[in-house]
Design a protein around this motif. Structure first.
Motif, PDB file in Angstrom:
ATOM      1  N   LEU A 135      67.447 -38.901  66.196  1.00 30.47           N
ATOM      2  CA  LEU A 135      68.661 -38.475  65.517  1.00 30.47           C
ATOM      3  C   LEU A 135      69.149 -39.543  64.552  1.00 30.47           C
ATOM      4  CD1 LEU A 135      70.915 -36.358  65.255  1.00 30.47           C
ATOM      5  CD2 LEU A 135      72.092 -37.529  67.105  1.00 30.47           C
ATOM      6  N   TRP A 136      69.141 -40.799  64.981  1.00 33.46           N
ATOM      7  CA  TRP A 136      69.665 -41.896  64.168  1.00 33.46           C
ATOM      8  C   TRP A 136      68.873 -42.060  62.863  1.00 33.46           C
ATOM      9  CZ3 TRP A 136      73.878 -44.927  64.338  1.00 33.46           C
ATOM     10  CH2 TRP A 136      73.887 -46.067  63.547  1.00 33.46           C
ATOM     11  N   TYR A 137      67.566 -42.149  62.992  1.00 34.45           N
ATOM     12  CA  TYR A 137      66.746 -42.387  61.809  1.00 34.45           C
ATOM     13  C   TYR A 137      66.451 -41.104  61.038  1.00 34.45           C
ATOM     14  CZ  TYR A 137      66.155 -47.137  63.385  1.00 34.45           C
ATOM     15  OH  TYR A 137      66.403 -48.429  63.760  1.00 34.45           O
ATOM     16  N   GLY A 138      66.437 -39.981  61.726  1.00 35.75           N
ATOM     17  CA  GLY A 138      66.167 -38.717  61.047  1.00 35.75           C
ATOM     18  C   GLY A 138      67.293 -38.279  60.148  1.00 35.75           C
ATOM     19  N   THR A 139      68.526 -38.516  60.559  1.00 37.67           N
ATOM     20  CA  THR A 139      69.650 -38.102  59.722  1.00 37.67           C
ATOM     21  C   THR A 139      69.899 -39.085  58.578  1.00 37.67           C
ATOM     22  OG1 THR A 139      71.190 -39.192  61.232  1.00 37.67           O
ATOM     23  CG2 THR A 139      70.844 -36.831  61.524  1.00 37.67           C
ATOM     24  N   GLY A 140      69.292 -40.252  58.630  1.00 36.66           N
ATOM     25  CA  GLY A 140      69.454 -41.219  57.546  1.00 36.66           C
ATOM     26  C   GLY A 140      68.555 -40.918  56.360  1.00 36.66           C
ATOM     27  N   ALA A 141      67.546 -40.071  56.550  1.00 35.55           N
ATOM     28  CA  ALA A 141      66.640 -39.736  55.464  1.00 35.55           C
ATOM     29  C   ALA A 141      67.347 -38.850  54.448  1.00 35.55           C
ATOM     30  CB  ALA A 141      65.414 -39.028  56.015  1.00 35.55           C
ATOM     31  N   GLU A 142      66.947 -39.007  53.207  1.00 32.13           N
ATOM     32  CA  GLU A 142      67.559 -38.200  52.153  1.00 32.13           C
ATOM     33  C   GLU A 142      67.118 -36.744  52.307  1.00 32.13           C
ATOM     34  OE1 GLU A 142      67.610 -38.110  47.333  1.00 32.13           O
ATOM     35  OE2 GLU A 142      67.334 -40.011  48.358  1.00 32.13           O
ATOM     36  N   ARG A 143      68.033 -35.839  52.084  1.00 34.47           N
ATOM     37  CA  ARG A 143      67.816 -34.392  52.192  1.00 34.47           C
ATOM     38  C   ARG A 143      67.394 -33.981  53.600  1.00 34.47           C
ATOM     39  NH1 ARG A 143      64.915 -31.806  47.193  1.00 34.47           N
ATOM     40  NH2 ARG A 143      64.886 -30.258  48.807  1.00 34.47           N
ATOM     41  N   SER A 144      67.937 -34.631  54.583  1.00 35.57           N
ATOM     42  CA  SER A 144      67.628 -34.314  55.973  1.00 35.57           C
ATOM     43  C   SER A 144      68.482 -33.138  56.438  1.00 35.57           C
ATOM     44  CB  SER A 144      67.911 -35.531  56.847  1.00 35.57           C
ATOM     45  OG  SER A 144      67.807 -35.197  58.199  1.00 35.57           O
ATOM     46  N   PRO A 145      67.891 -32.187  57.155  1.00 34.27           N
ATOM     47  CA  PRO A 145      68.682 -31.089  57.718  1.00 34.27           C
ATOM     48  C   PRO A 145      69.458 -31.587  58.947  1.00 34.27           C
ATOM     49  CG  PRO A 145      66.397 -30.827  58.323  1.00 34.27           C
ATOM     50  CD  PRO A 145      66.479 -32.020  57.412  1.00 34.27           C
ATOM     51  N   VAL A 146      70.672 -32.061  58.728  1.00 33.50           N
ATOM     52  CA  VAL A 146      71.443 -32.700  59.794  1.00 33.50           C
ATOM     53  C   VAL A 146      71.691 -31.749  60.960  1.00 33.50           C
ATOM     54  CG1 VAL A 146      73.629 -33.831  60.330  1.00 33.50           C
ATOM     55  CG2 VAL A 146      72.505 -34.292  58.164  1.00 33.50           C
ATOM     56  N   GLY A 147      72.004 -30.512  60.656  1.00 35.03           N
ATOM     57  CA  GLY A 147      72.251 -29.543  61.720  1.00 35.03           C
ATOM     58  C   GLY A 147      71.032 -29.335  62.597  1.00 35.03           C
ATOM     59  N   LEU A 148      69.863 -29.299  61.972  1.00 39.83           N
ATOM     60  CA  LEU A 148      68.632 -29.140  62.733  1.00 39.83           C
ATOM     61  C   LEU A 148      68.377 -30.358  63.612  1.00 39.83           C
ATOM     62  CD1 LEU A 148      66.044 -27.514  63.291  1.00 39.83           C
ATOM     63  CD2 LEU A 148      65.010 -28.735  61.373  1.00 39.83           C
ATOM     64  N   MET A 149      68.613 -31.548  63.059  1.00 38.54           N
ATOM     65  CA  MET A 149      68.412 -32.773  63.837  1.00 38.54           C
ATOM     66  C   MET A 149      69.338 -32.816  65.051  1.00 38.54           C
ATOM     67  SD  MET A 149      66.096 -34.569  62.503  1.00 38.54           S
ATOM     68  CE  MET A 149      65.330 -35.235  61.083  1.00 38.54           C
ATOM     69  N   ILE A 150      70.589 -32.458  64.850  1.00 41.79           N
ATOM     70  CA  ILE A 150      71.551 -32.451  65.957  1.00 41.79           C
ATOM     71  C   ILE A 150      71.160 -31.395  66.988  1.00 41.79           C
ATOM     72  CG2 ILE A 150      73.953 -31.973  66.569  1.00 41.79           C
ATOM     73  CD1 ILE A 150      74.717 -33.257  63.863  1.00 41.79           C
TER      74      ILE A 150
ATOM     75  N   LEU B 175      68.146 -30.176  67.624  1.00 42.77           N
ATOM     76  CA  LEU B 175      66.966 -30.614  68.366  1.00 42.77           C
ATOM     77  C   LEU B 175      67.313 -31.679  69.394  1.00 42.77           C
ATOM     78  CD1 LEU B 175      64.252 -30.785  65.565  1.00 42.77           C
ATOM     79  CD2 LEU B 175      64.349 -29.201  67.481  1.00 42.77           C
ATOM     80  N   THR B 176      68.212 -32.576  69.038  1.00 37.65           N
ATOM     81  CA  THR B 176      68.614 -33.619  69.982  1.00 37.65           C
ATOM     82  C   THR B 176      69.353 -33.024  71.172  1.00 37.65           C
ATOM     83  OG1 THR B 176      68.764 -35.208  68.168  1.00 37.65           O
ATOM     84  CG2 THR B 176      69.876 -35.778  70.217  1.00 37.65           C
ATOM     85  N   ILE B 177      70.251 -32.101  70.914  1.00 35.54           N
ATOM     86  CA  ILE B 177      70.992 -31.462  72.011  1.00 35.54           C
ATOM     87  C   ILE B 177      70.040 -30.657  72.901  1.00 35.54           C
ATOM     88  CG2 ILE B 177      72.716 -29.688  72.539  1.00 35.54           C
ATOM     89  CD1 ILE B 177      74.298 -30.745  70.124  1.00 35.54           C
ATOM     90  N   ALA B 178      69.103 -29.957  72.297  1.00 35.75           N
ATOM     91  CA  ALA B 178      68.127 -29.196  73.081  1.00 35.75           C
ATOM     92  C   ALA B 178      67.261 -30.121  73.928  1.00 35.75           C
ATOM     93  CB  ALA B 178      67.259 -28.359  72.156  1.00 35.75           C
ATOM     94  N   GLY B 179      66.870 -31.241  73.363  1.00 30.31           N
ATOM     95  CA  GLY B 179      66.072 -32.206  74.117  1.00 30.31           C
ATOM     96  C   GLY B 179      66.840 -32.802  75.273  1.00 30.31           C
ATOM     97  N   LEU B 180      68.105 -33.149  75.039  1.00 27.51           N
ATOM     98  CA  LEU B 180      68.928 -33.707  76.117  1.00 27.51           C
ATOM     99  C   LEU B 180      69.172 -32.674  77.210  1.00 27.51           C
ATOM    100  CD1 LEU B 180      71.512 -35.800  74.086  1.00 27.51           C
ATOM    101  CD2 LEU B 180      69.623 -36.646  75.482  1.00 27.51           C
ATOM    102  N   THR B 181      69.315 -31.413  76.821  1.00 23.28           N
ATOM    103  CA  THR B 181      69.495 -30.350  77.808  1.00 23.28           C
ATOM    104  C   THR B 181      68.248 -30.197  78.671  1.00 23.28           C
ATOM    105  OG1 THR B 181      70.961 -29.205  76.278  1.00 23.28           O
ATOM    106  CG2 THR B 181      70.074 -27.919  78.089  1.00 23.28           C
ATOM    107  N   SER B 182      67.081 -30.281  78.053  1.00 24.05           N
ATOM    108  CA  SER B 182      65.849 -30.177  78.842  1.00 24.05           C
ATOM    109  C   SER B 182      65.685 -31.382  79.763  1.00 24.05           C
ATOM    110  CB  SER B 182      64.637 -30.021  77.933  1.00 24.05           C
ATOM    111  OG  SER B 182      64.451 -31.176  77.155  1.00 24.05           O
ATOM    112  N   LEU B 183      66.092 -32.564  79.315  1.00 18.30           N
ATOM    113  CA  LEU B 183      66.043 -33.739  80.191  1.00 18.30           C
ATOM    114  C   LEU B 183      67.002 -33.580  81.369  1.00 18.30           C
ATOM    115  CD1 LEU B 183      65.879 -36.669  77.622  1.00 18.30           C
ATOM    116  CD2 LEU B 183      64.022 -35.725  78.982  1.00 18.30           C
ATOM    117  N   TRP B 184      68.164 -32.979  81.117  1.00 19.70           N
ATOM    118  CA  TRP B 184      69.126 -32.716  82.185  1.00 19.70           C
ATOM    119  C   TRP B 184      68.532 -31.731  83.199  1.00 19.70           C
ATOM    120  CZ3 TRP B 184      71.639 -27.980  83.131  1.00 19.70           C
ATOM    121  CH2 TRP B 184      72.616 -28.033  84.126  1.00 19.70           C
ATOM    122  N   TRP B 185      67.832 -30.705  82.702  1.00 20.54           N
ATOM    123  CA  TRP B 185      67.211 -29.727  83.584  1.00 20.54           C
ATOM    124  C   TRP B 185      66.154 -30.390  84.466  1.00 20.54           C
ATOM    125  CZ3 TRP B 185      62.190 -27.876  84.000  1.00 20.54           C
ATOM    126  CH2 TRP B 185      62.031 -26.770  84.838  1.00 20.54           C
TER     127      TRP B 185
END
Length: 68
Positions: free
Chosen positions: A25-40, A42-52
């Motif tokens: 999330l940190w380095y992906g959103t720093g890239a130019e023309r990054s889809p910030v919503g998609l990055m966020i 994916l991170t939330i989905a990944g954290l949810t799977s780790l919680w599961w």
């Protein structure tokens, strides 16, 4: 005792996975023309799977201890 050691190793992997997701999330959103919503998302989905996975580890440890 063996189940707790395996759970500790798996939890260490989960912490490493969470750190990777935050770095993604940190380095992906720093890239130019990054889809910030998609990055966020994916991170939330990944954290949810780790919680599961953590919930599954707790359930198995409870069964290994003999509790129901």
């Amino acid at each position: 005792m063996r189940a707790e050691i395996v759970a500790l190793i798996l939890r260490a992997g989960l912490v490493a996975g969470a750190a990777f997701l935050f770095l993604f999330l940190w380095y992906g959103t720093g890239a130019e023309r990054s889809p910030v919503g998609l990055m966020i998302g994916l991170t939330i989905a990944g954290l949810t799977s780790l919680w599961w996975v953590e919930m599954q580890i707790r359930k198995v440890l409870k069964k290994a201890e003999g509790g129901d």
